[in-house]
Design a protein around this motif. Structure first.
Motif, PDB file in Angstrom:
ATOM      1  N   LEU A 266      56.068  14.994 130.249  1.00 37.41           N
ATOM      2  CA  LEU A 266      54.611  14.914 130.278  1.00 37.41           C
ATOM      3  C   LEU A 266      53.996  15.693 129.119  1.00 37.41           C
ATOM      4  O   LEU A 266      53.034  15.238 128.488  1.00 37.41           O
ATOM      5  CB  LEU A 266      54.108  15.453 131.616  1.00 37.41           C
ATOM      6  N   LEU A 267      54.567  16.877 128.834  1.00 40.58           N
ATOM      7  CA  LEU A 267      54.056  17.673 127.727  1.00 40.58           C
ATOM      8  C   LEU A 267      54.238  16.935 126.397  1.00 40.58           C
ATOM      9  O   LEU A 267      53.316  16.868 125.566  1.00 40.58           O
ATOM     10  CB  LEU A 267      54.787  19.019 127.696  1.00 40.58           C
ATOM     11  N   LYS A 268      55.431  16.351 126.218  1.00 45.89           N
ATOM     12  CA  LYS A 268      55.667  15.591 124.997  1.00 45.89           C
ATOM     13  C   LYS A 268      54.722  14.389 124.900  1.00 45.89           C
ATOM     14  O   LYS A 268      54.206  14.067 123.822  1.00 45.89           O
ATOM     15  CB  LYS A 268      57.109  15.111 124.944  1.00 45.89           C
ATOM     16  N   ALA A 269      54.504  13.728 126.044  1.00 48.80           N
ATOM     17  CA  ALA A 269      53.601  12.571 126.039  1.00 48.80           C
ATOM     18  C   ALA A 269      52.170  12.990 125.690  1.00 48.80           C
ATOM     19  O   ALA A 269      51.463  12.278 124.958  1.00 48.80           O
ATOM     20  CB  ALA A 269      53.639  11.884 127.406  1.00 48.80           C
ATOM     21  N   GLN A 270      51.748  14.147 126.214  1.00 48.13           N
ATOM     22  CA  GLN A 270      50.404  14.613 125.883  1.00 48.13           C
ATOM     23  C   GLN A 270      50.281  14.936 124.391  1.00 48.13           C
ATOM     24  O   GLN A 270      49.271  14.606 123.763  1.00 48.13           O
ATOM     25  CB  GLN A 270      50.092  15.858 126.726  1.00 48.13           C
ATOM     26  N   GLN A 271      51.327  15.592 123.849  1.00 49.51           N
ATOM     27  CA  GLN A 271      51.286  15.880 122.417  1.00 49.51           C
ATOM     28  C   GLN A 271      51.234  14.596 121.597  1.00 49.51           C
ATOM     29  O   GLN A 271      50.448  14.470 120.648  1.00 49.51           O
ATOM     30  CB  GLN A 271      52.519  16.707 122.035  1.00 49.51           C
ATOM     31  N   HIS A 272      52.086  13.630 121.999  1.00 51.58           N
ATOM     32  CA  HIS A 272      52.074  12.351 121.293  1.00 51.58           C
ATOM     33  C   HIS A 272      50.725  11.652 121.441  1.00 51.58           C
ATOM     34  O   HIS A 272      50.233  11.023 120.488  1.00 51.58           O
ATOM     35  CB  HIS A 272      53.195  11.476 121.846  1.00 51.58           C
ATOM     36  N   LEU A 273      50.122  11.787 122.636  1.00 46.61           N
ATOM     37  CA  LEU A 273      48.812  11.169 122.866  1.00 46.61           C
ATOM     38  C   LEU A 273      47.750  11.815 121.996  1.00 46.61           C
ATOM     39  O   LEU A 273      46.873  11.126 121.449  1.00 46.61           O
ATOM     40  CB  LEU A 273      48.456  11.283 124.348  1.00 46.61           C
ATOM     41  N   GLU A 274      47.813  13.148 121.863  1.00 44.79           N
ATOM     42  CA  GLU A 274      46.838  13.824 121.007  1.00 44.79           C
ATOM     43  C   GLU A 274      46.977  13.362 119.558  1.00 44.79           C
ATOM     44  O   GLU A 274      45.986  13.095 118.872  1.00 44.79           O
ATOM     45  CB  GLU A 274      47.050  15.336 121.115  1.00 44.79           C
ATOM     46  N   VAL A 275      48.224  13.281 119.089  1.00 42.22           N
ATOM     47  CA  VAL A 275      48.440  12.806 117.718  1.00 42.22           C
ATOM     48  C   VAL A 275      47.919  11.379 117.553  1.00 42.22           C
ATOM     49  O   VAL A 275      47.248  11.034 116.567  1.00 42.22           O
ATOM     50  CB  VAL A 275      49.949  12.892 117.371  1.00 42.22           C
ATOM     51  N   THR A 276      48.238  10.540 118.594  1.00 38.58           N
ATOM     52  CA  THR A 276      47.781   9.150 118.527  1.00 38.58           C
ATOM     53  C   THR A 276      46.257   9.060 118.551  1.00 38.58           C
ATOM     54  O   THR A 276      45.653   8.237 117.841  1.00 38.58           O
ATOM     55  CB  THR A 276      48.375   8.368 119.705  1.00 38.58           C
ATOM     56  N   GLN A 277      45.622   9.900 119.367  1.00 36.50           N
ATOM     57  CA  GLN A 277      44.156   9.901 119.424  1.00 36.50           C
ATOM     58  C   GLN A 277      43.558  10.322 118.084  1.00 36.50           C
ATOM     59  O   GLN A 277      42.531   9.781 117.644  1.00 36.50           O
ATOM     60  CB  GLN A 277      43.687  10.839 120.534  1.00 36.50           C
ATOM     61  N   GLY A 278      44.207  11.312 117.419  1.00 36.43           N
ATOM     62  CA  GLY A 278      43.719  11.699 116.092  1.00 36.43           C
ATOM     63  C   GLY A 278      43.812  10.541 115.107  1.00 36.43           C
ATOM     64  O   GLY A 278      42.873  10.273 114.349  1.00 36.43           O
ATOM     65  N   ASP A 279      44.978   9.862 115.164  1.00 34.43           N
ATOM     66  CA  ASP A 279      45.134   8.694 114.282  1.00 34.43           C
ATOM     67  C   ASP A 279      44.114   7.613 114.604  1.00 34.43           C
ATOM     68  O   ASP A 279      43.544   6.971 113.714  1.00 34.43           O
ATOM     69  CB  ASP A 279      46.555   8.146 114.400  1.00 34.43           C
ATOM     70  N   VAL A 280      43.884   7.402 115.906  1.00 36.67           N
ATOM     71  CA  VAL A 280      42.926   6.370 116.309  1.00 36.67           C
ATOM     72  C   VAL A 280      41.516   6.723 115.863  1.00 36.67           C
ATOM     73  O   VAL A 280      40.739   5.858 115.425  1.00 36.67           O
ATOM     74  CB  VAL A 280      43.007   6.178 117.846  1.00 36.67           C
ATOM     75  N   SER A 281      41.160   8.020 116.012  1.00 38.38           N
ATOM     76  CA  SER A 281      39.812   8.423 115.562  1.00 38.38           C
ATOM     77  C   SER A 281      39.659   8.208 114.053  1.00 38.38           C
ATOM     78  O   SER A 281      38.612   7.748 113.572  1.00 38.38           O
ATOM     79  CB  SER A 281      39.576   9.892 115.922  1.00 38.38           C
ATOM     80  N   LEU A 282      40.730   8.536 113.301  1.00 43.08           N
ATOM     81  CA  LEU A 282      40.676   8.307 111.860  1.00 43.08           C
ATOM     82  C   LEU A 282      40.541   6.811 111.541  1.00 43.08           C
ATOM     83  O   LEU A 282      39.722   6.411 110.695  1.00 43.08           O
ATOM     84  CB  LEU A 282      41.943   8.878 111.218  1.00 43.08           C
ATOM     85  N   GLU A 283      41.329   5.995 112.239  1.00 40.05           N
ATOM     86  CA  GLU A 283      41.221   4.554 112.028  1.00 40.05           C
ATOM     87  C   GLU A 283      39.843   4.041 112.415  1.00 40.05           C
ATOM     88  O   GLU A 283      39.289   3.133 111.776  1.00 40.05           O
ATOM     89  CB  GLU A 283      42.300   3.835 112.841  1.00 40.05           C
ATOM     90  N   TYR A 365      40.463  -2.932 117.338  1.00 41.94           N
ATOM     91  CA  TYR A 365      40.040  -1.832 118.205  1.00 41.94           C
ATOM     92  C   TYR A 365      40.842  -1.800 119.511  1.00 41.94           C
ATOM     93  O   TYR A 365      41.188  -0.739 120.027  1.00 41.94           O
ATOM     94  CB  TYR A 365      38.549  -1.965 118.494  1.00 41.94           C
ATOM     95  N   GLN A 366      41.144  -2.987 120.047  1.00 42.28           N
ATOM     96  CA  GLN A 366      41.916  -3.051 121.284  1.00 42.28           C
ATOM     97  C   GLN A 366      43.367  -2.647 121.062  1.00 42.28           C
ATOM     98  O   GLN A 366      44.007  -2.083 121.952  1.00 42.28           O
ATOM     99  CB  GLN A 366      41.855  -4.466 121.865  1.00 42.28           C
ATOM    100  N   LYS A 367      43.887  -3.006 119.889  1.00 39.34           N
ATOM    101  CA  LYS A 367      45.301  -2.707 119.610  1.00 39.34           C
ATOM    102  C   LYS A 367      45.476  -1.362 118.905  1.00 39.34           C
ATOM    103  O   LYS A 367      46.528  -1.069 118.384  1.00 39.34           O
ATOM    104  CB  LYS A 367      45.896  -3.799 118.740  1.00 39.34           C
ATOM    105  N   MET A 368      44.426  -0.549 118.903  1.00 36.79           N
ATOM    106  CA  MET A 368      44.462   0.706 118.165  1.00 36.79           C
ATOM    107  C   MET A 368      45.403   1.724 118.814  1.00 36.79           C
ATOM    108  O   MET A 368      45.934   2.607 118.140  1.00 36.79           O
ATOM    109  CB  MET A 368      43.040   1.270 118.084  1.00 36.79           C
ATOM    110  N   GLN A 369      45.626   1.604 120.146  1.00 37.43           N
ATOM    111  CA  GLN A 369      46.442   2.567 120.898  1.00 37.43           C
ATOM    112  C   GLN A 369      47.873   2.116 121.085  1.00 37.43           C
ATOM    113  O   GLN A 369      48.567   2.589 121.950  1.00 37.43           O
ATOM    114  CB  GLN A 369      45.806   2.812 122.285  1.00 37.43           C
ATOM    115  N   SER A 370      48.292   1.152 120.365  1.00 36.17           N
ATOM    116  CA  SER A 370      49.685   0.664 120.479  1.00 36.17           C
ATOM    117  C   SER A 370      50.605   1.514 119.600  1.00 36.17           C
ATOM    118  O   SER A 370      50.185   2.535 119.059  1.00 36.17           O
ATOM    119  CB  SER A 370      49.748  -0.804 120.110  1.00 36.17           C
ATOM    120  N   SER A 371      51.825   1.043 119.399  1.00 36.83           N
ATOM    121  CA  SER A 371      52.873   1.785 118.686  1.00 36.83           C
ATOM    122  C   SER A 371      52.674   1.723 117.171  1.00 36.83           C
ATOM    123  O   SER A 371      51.706   1.122 116.670  1.00 36.83           O
ATOM    124  CB  SER A 371      54.246   1.212 119.050  1.00 36.83           C
TER     125      SER A 371
END
Length: 437
Positions: A266-283, A365-371
């Protein structure tokens, strides 16, 4: 009627057994004390029982010759009744006994002292398949007389015998029946009838007590068996409970380990989610910037289209006034309208392309949270959008150039129309001036 010798022998032995057992019980009741080995009726009883058990016994061949042994069939009793194993073991352990006949005599005395002689012999006569190996077919133990004698032996349970088997010489005794003991006068018969009635009542009471004792013993054995089974089942349940507790402890340890692993995941997933959210905000910021540029381009194109529409309307108004003046002007106006319609179709196509761009942006925008692979696809889509934007820019430039060409053509037509016309010079000049914006 022919009476066979074996039948006569069985009848004689049965009568002797009846007299012996009856005399032993009567004398024991009148004697009034515990019987010992020197008591004559008791000695005669064992002699009679020995003759009864020897009747029809098969000859067994040994290295010393042929002999008849009672120990063979009596030894079977311990296999049929486990309680008789103690008597057989005691007989085998006696040091003074050397012959099988002596062991058989010792066994009869011990069974009588135990008050189980009738019970043991009853079990023995019920297994005729085993007795047939030791007796002839017409032997007393295999016929009805044997069952009658066993029934008479039940009455011996009313007497108590205290016999010393260890010091007695049972191997060399001679078993001779003394018939003088059973010959009595009339007075003795009368007295015996009275004693018989007393003995019958005592025997009935004794039999009742013995039967009740047997039932109680069987009940106790049944309860003991149930207790043993319950103890076994209880021990099994205790073992199963211990195993279940061990399994529970193991499962708890596995659960704790899984929880720790789950927390790490869960901790790793949260870290990955934070990184992904940063990337998504930048995109998203990049997308907003690109969309803002596209909106500005669209507004500019729309403003230009509006201006062109207004200009087209003015030109149409002027041309409608001059329709009646010259056919060339009408042809020019038709060409102008045709070009304007083509521009409108082009604008409609541009709008459709803008709609496609919007749809692509929505999909992005919909596919922004994918891999990461989807991020690569987004980059490809963005590159295609940039190409389409460049195409739209080029198309807009072509439209502007075509507008300029159209205006120059219109101006040329107007000038030619001015040259041809002879009236309204000032008005035509004004019109040409307005068109040449």
């Amino acid at each position: 009627m022919i009476i066979y010798p074996m039948t006569m022998e069985r009848a004689n032995l049965l009568n002797m057994a009846k007299l012996s057992i009856k005399g032993l019980i009567e004398s024991a009741l009148s004697f009034g004390r515990t019987l010992d080995s020197d008591y004559p009726p008791l000695q005669q009883f064992f002699v009679v029982m020995e003759h009864c058990l020897k009747h029809g016994l098969r000859m067994k061949k040994s290295f010393l010759g042929f002999n008849k042994s009672l120990w063979g069939p009596l030894e079977l009793v311990e296999k049929l009744c486990p309680e008789a194993a103690e008597i057989s073991a005691s007989v085998r352990d006696l040091p003074g006994l050397k012959t099988p006949l002596g062991r058989a005599r010792a066994w009869l005395r011990l069974a009588l002292m135990q008050k189980r002689l009738a019970d043991y012999l009853r079990l023995l006569i019920t297994r005729k398949d085993l007795l047939s190996d030791f007796y002839e077919n017409s032997a007393l133990m295999l016929e009805e007389e044997g069952a009658v004698i066993v029934g008479l032996l039940v009455g011996l349970n009313v007497i108590d015998a205290n016999l010393c088997v260890k010091g007695e010489d049972l191997d060399s005794q001679v078993g001779v029946i003394d018939f003088s003991m059973y010959l009595k006068n009339d007075i003795d018969d009368y007295r015996s009838e009275e004693r018989n009635s007393q003995i019958a009542s005592i025997l009935d009471q004794k039999n009742y007590v013995e039967e009740l004792n047997r039932q109680l013993n069987s009940t106790v054995h049944g309860l003991q068996g149930r207790v043993d089974s319950l103890e076994k089942s209880n021990s099994k349940l205790i073992e199963e409970l211990a195993i279940a507790k061990n399994n529970i402890i193991k499962l708890q340890e596995e659960n704790q380990q899984l929880r720790s692993e789950n927390s790490l995941i869960l901790l790793k997933a949260q870290q990955h989610l934070e990184v992904t959210q940063g990337d998504v905000s930048l995109e998203r910021d990049t997308y907003k910037q690109s969309r803002q540029g596209l909106d500005e381009m669209y507004n500019e194109a729309r403003r230009q289209l509006k201006e062109e529409c207004q200009l087209r309307q003015d030109v149409e108004n002027e041309l409608v006034v001059q329709v009646s003046m010259k056919q060339e002007m009408e042809l020019a106006m038709k060409l102008l309208e045709k070009d304007i319609h083509e521009k409108q179709d082009t604008l409609i196509g541009l709008r459709q392309q803008l709609d496609e761009v919007k749809a692509i942006n929505v999909e992005m925008y919909q596919k922004m949270q994918s891999s990461d692979e989807e991020m690569k696809k987004k980059n490809d889509v963005i590159s295609r959008l940039e190409e389409k934007t460049n195409q739209i820019t080029a198309t807009m430039k072509q439209l502007e150039q075509s507008d300029k060409d159209l205006l120059s053509q219109t101006r040329t037509l107007a000038m030619s129309f001015v040259k041809c016309a002879s009236t309204d010079t000032e008005h035509q000049y004004k019109l040409v001036k307005d068109i040449s914006f």
